[in-house]
Design a protein around this motif. Structure first.
Motif, PDB file in Angstrom:
ATOM      1  N   LEU A  11      -1.011  41.214  -2.659  1.00 47.59           N
ATOM      2  CA  LEU A  11       0.393  40.982  -3.190  1.00 47.59           C
ATOM      3  C   LEU A  11       1.252  41.154  -2.173  1.00 47.59           C
ATOM      4  O   LEU A  11       2.420  40.617  -1.996  1.00 47.59           O
ATOM      5  N   ALA A  12       1.437  42.479  -1.758  1.00 42.30           N
ATOM      6  CA  ALA A  12       2.471  43.081  -0.587  1.00 42.30           C
ATOM      7  C   ALA A  12       2.409  42.169   0.571  1.00 42.30           C
ATOM      8  O   ALA A  12       3.495  41.751   1.080  1.00 42.30           O
ATOM      9  N   ILE A  13       1.345  41.761   1.339  1.00 39.74           N
ATOM     10  CA  ILE A  13       1.232  41.136   2.245  1.00 39.74           C
ATOM     11  C   ILE A  13       1.861  39.937   2.231  1.00 39.74           C
ATOM     12  O   ILE A  13       2.549  39.250   2.793  1.00 39.74           O
ATOM     13  N   SER A  14       1.232  39.081   1.143  1.00 37.04           N
ATOM     14  CA  SER A  14       1.587  37.831   0.914  1.00 37.04           C
ATOM     15  C   SER A  14       3.231  37.540   0.353  1.00 37.04           C
ATOM     16  O   SER A  14       3.899  36.751   0.859  1.00 37.04           O
ATOM     17  N   GLY A  15       3.568  38.707  -0.454  1.00 32.59           N
ATOM     18  CA  GLY A  15       5.051  38.741  -0.765  1.00 32.59           C
ATOM     19  C   GLY A  15       6.116  38.864   0.432  1.00 32.59           C
ATOM     20  O   GLY A  15       6.921  38.115   0.634  1.00 32.59           O
ATOM     21  N   ILE A  16       5.470  39.692   1.233  1.00 36.87           N
ATOM     22  CA  ILE A  16       6.316  39.898   2.612  1.00 36.87           C
ATOM     23  C   ILE A  16       6.503  38.837   3.510  1.00 36.87           C
ATOM     24  O   ILE A  16       7.650  38.175   3.905  1.00 36.87           O
ATOM     25  N   VAL A  17       5.137  37.884   3.463  1.00 40.23           N
ATOM     26  CA  VAL A  17       5.283  36.807   4.360  1.00 40.23           C
ATOM     27  C   VAL A  17       6.118  35.737   3.781  1.00 40.23           C
ATOM     28  O   VAL A  17       6.773  34.964   4.387  1.00 40.23           O
ATOM     29  N   PHE A  24      10.100  35.939  11.165  1.00 46.65           N
ATOM     30  CA  PHE A  24       9.406  36.541  12.366  1.00 46.65           C
ATOM     31  C   PHE A  24       8.080  36.163  12.663  1.00 46.65           C
ATOM     32  O   PHE A  24       7.163  36.570  13.576  1.00 46.65           O
ATOM     33  N   ILE A  25       7.562  35.004  11.893  1.00 49.14           N
ATOM     34  CA  ILE A  25       6.191  34.242  11.893  1.00 49.14           C
ATOM     35  C   ILE A  25       6.383  32.867  12.331  1.00 49.14           C
ATOM     36  O   ILE A  25       5.779  32.623  13.523  1.00 49.14           O
ATOM     37  N   GLN A  26       7.053  32.434  11.604  1.00 49.98           N
ATOM     38  CA  GLN A  26       7.293  30.828  11.933  1.00 49.98           C
ATOM     39  C   GLN A  26       7.578  30.667  13.067  1.00 49.98           C
ATOM     40  O   GLN A  26       7.275  29.655  13.738  1.00 49.98           O
ATOM     41  N   PRO A  27       8.762  31.319  13.897  1.00 45.94           N
ATOM     42  CA  PRO A  27       9.027  31.222  15.077  1.00 45.94           C
ATOM     43  C   PRO A  27       8.020  31.205  16.187  1.00 45.94           C
ATOM     44  O   PRO A  27       8.011  30.856  17.256  1.00 45.94           O
ATOM     45  N   VAL A  28       7.013  31.972  15.958  1.00 45.44           N
ATOM     46  CA  VAL A  28       5.756  32.348  16.764  1.00 45.44           C
ATOM     47  C   VAL A  28       4.617  31.227  16.800  1.00 45.44           C
ATOM     48  O   VAL A  28       4.220  30.730  17.435  1.00 45.44           O
ATOM     49  N   VAL A  29       4.317  31.007  15.285  1.00 43.20           N
ATOM     50  CA  VAL A  29       3.467  30.211  15.133  1.00 43.20           C
ATOM     51  C   VAL A  29       3.578  28.714  14.809  1.00 43.20           C
ATOM     52  O   VAL A  29       2.765  27.533  14.898  1.00 43.20           O
ATOM     53  N   GLY A  30       4.728  28.295  14.618  1.00 38.48           N
ATOM     54  CA  GLY A  30       5.439  26.880  14.340  1.00 38.48           C
ATOM     55  C   GLY A  30       5.516  26.681  13.087  1.00 38.48           C
ATOM     56  O   GLY A  30       4.872  27.226  12.027  1.00 38.48           O
ATOM     57  N   ASN A  31       6.038  25.489  12.684  1.00 31.84           N
ATOM     58  CA  ASN A  31       6.262  24.996  11.469  1.00 31.84           C
ATOM     59  C   ASN A  31       5.077  24.800  10.759  1.00 31.84           C
ATOM     60  O   ASN A  31       5.154  25.110   9.435  1.00 31.84           O
ATOM     61  N   THR A  32       4.074  23.909  11.314  1.00 33.65           N
ATOM     62  CA  THR A  32       2.946  23.414  10.521  1.00 33.65           C
ATOM     63  C   THR A  32       1.972  24.381  10.249  1.00 33.65           C
ATOM     64  O   THR A  32       1.530  24.747   8.907  1.00 33.65           O
ATOM     65  N   LEU A  33       1.671  25.522  11.045  1.00 36.32           N
ATOM     66  CA  LEU A  33       0.860  26.434  10.591  1.00 36.32           C
ATOM     67  C   LEU A  33       1.549  27.554   9.502  1.00 36.32           C
ATOM     68  O   LEU A  33       0.575  27.952   8.928  1.00 36.32           O
ATOM     69  N   PHE A  34       2.612  27.713   9.919  1.00 43.24           N
ATOM     70  CA  PHE A  34       3.412  28.769   9.006  1.00 43.24           C
ATOM     71  C   PHE A  34       3.527  28.011   7.565  1.00 43.24           C
ATOM     72  O   PHE A  34       3.106  28.632   6.518  1.00 43.24           O
ATOM     73  N   GLY A  35       3.593  26.619   7.414  1.00 45.17           N
ATOM     74  CA  GLY A  35       3.512  26.130   6.104  1.00 45.17           C
ATOM     75  C   GLY A  35       2.119  26.103   5.475  1.00 45.17           C
ATOM     76  O   GLY A  35       2.164  26.234   4.199  1.00 45.17           O
ATOM     77  N   TRP A  36       1.018  25.923   6.293  1.00 45.53           N
ATOM     78  CA  TRP A  36      -0.215  26.140   5.594  1.00 45.53           C
ATOM     79  C   TRP A  36      -0.553  27.645   5.238  1.00 45.53           C
ATOM     80  O   TRP A  36      -0.974  27.987   4.170  1.00 45.53           O
TER      81      TRP A  36
END
Length: 207
Positions: A11-17, A24-36
């Motif tokens: 819950l903590a990890i998923s909530g933070i993401v 801090f994640i979407q700019p690195v992995v891109g929109n598609t991967l972050f969406g999934w």
């Protein structure tokens, strides 16, 4: 305890993401991967939420008796658990710091997080959902901070603590060093040294 711990970490990890991942994640992995990723974590969050709530209730009633405040807790708090004195302050099965985590984290913040997390799924009113989300996020941040300290001390912060949590037992020397009053009660026969038969013939004290 393990079920509650695993559910909490998920819950903590998923909530933070979900809350901050776009910064801090979407700019690195891109929109598609972050969406999934966000979609998968959202489902994990929704699945683990009820499991966390149920396990929290079980944890509360399982450890309630040993977390009742005692006069020795005042001494422990005044001395900071012995942090600055070079030796630990005698305590029962749970010291005052653990009791603060129990009542402040498991009970108070746990109740707030669970209730505020359930409200959006039960009351479809925009204002109510917005308030519940803010309360949920705020309480969750405090809970994560408190439990991070608890996890640290239960793993690498205190030698032998993780082994005790993993097996359910600690040796007599460890109990005497870290929870002297509890060890004395066990030695005096006031409380049982073990609640289930040990698998090996060694003198142990169940945590």
């Amino acid at each position: 305890h393990w079920t509650n711990a695993i559910a909490f970490c998920t819950l903590a990890i998923s909530g933070i993401v979900m809350a901050f991942g776009r910064f801090f994640i979407q700019p690195v992995v891109g929109n598609t991967l972050f969406g999934w990723l966000a979609y998968a974590l959202k489902n994990a969050h929704n699945f683990m939420g009820p499991l966390f709530a149920v396990s929290l209730v079980i944890v509360f009633f399982t450890f309630l008796r040993d977390n009742m405040p005692s006069k020795e807790d005042i001494t422990w708090l005044l001395k900071g658990g012995g942090l600055f004195g070079g030796h630990e302050v005698p305590s029962h099965r749970f010291n005052a710091g653990e009791k603060v985590v129990f009542w402040g984290g498991v009970f108070a913040l746990g109740l707030i997080v669970v209730v505020s997390g359930l409200v959006p799924g039960l009351i479809y009113v925009r204002e109510t959902m917005q308030i519940s989300h803010m309360v949920h996020a705020t309480a969750a941040v405090f809970m994560i901070a408190m439990f991070m300290g608890h996890i640290y001390l239960g793993t690498i912060g205190m030698k032998g603590a993780y082994k005790g949590m993993k097996t359910g037992y600690v040796d007599e020397a460890w109990a005497k060093e870290h929870h002297e009053l509890w060890a004395n009660d066990v030695a005096a026969g006031k409380i049982p040294a073990q609640r289930t038969p040990p698998s090996v013939s060694v003198q142990t004290v169940q945590v």
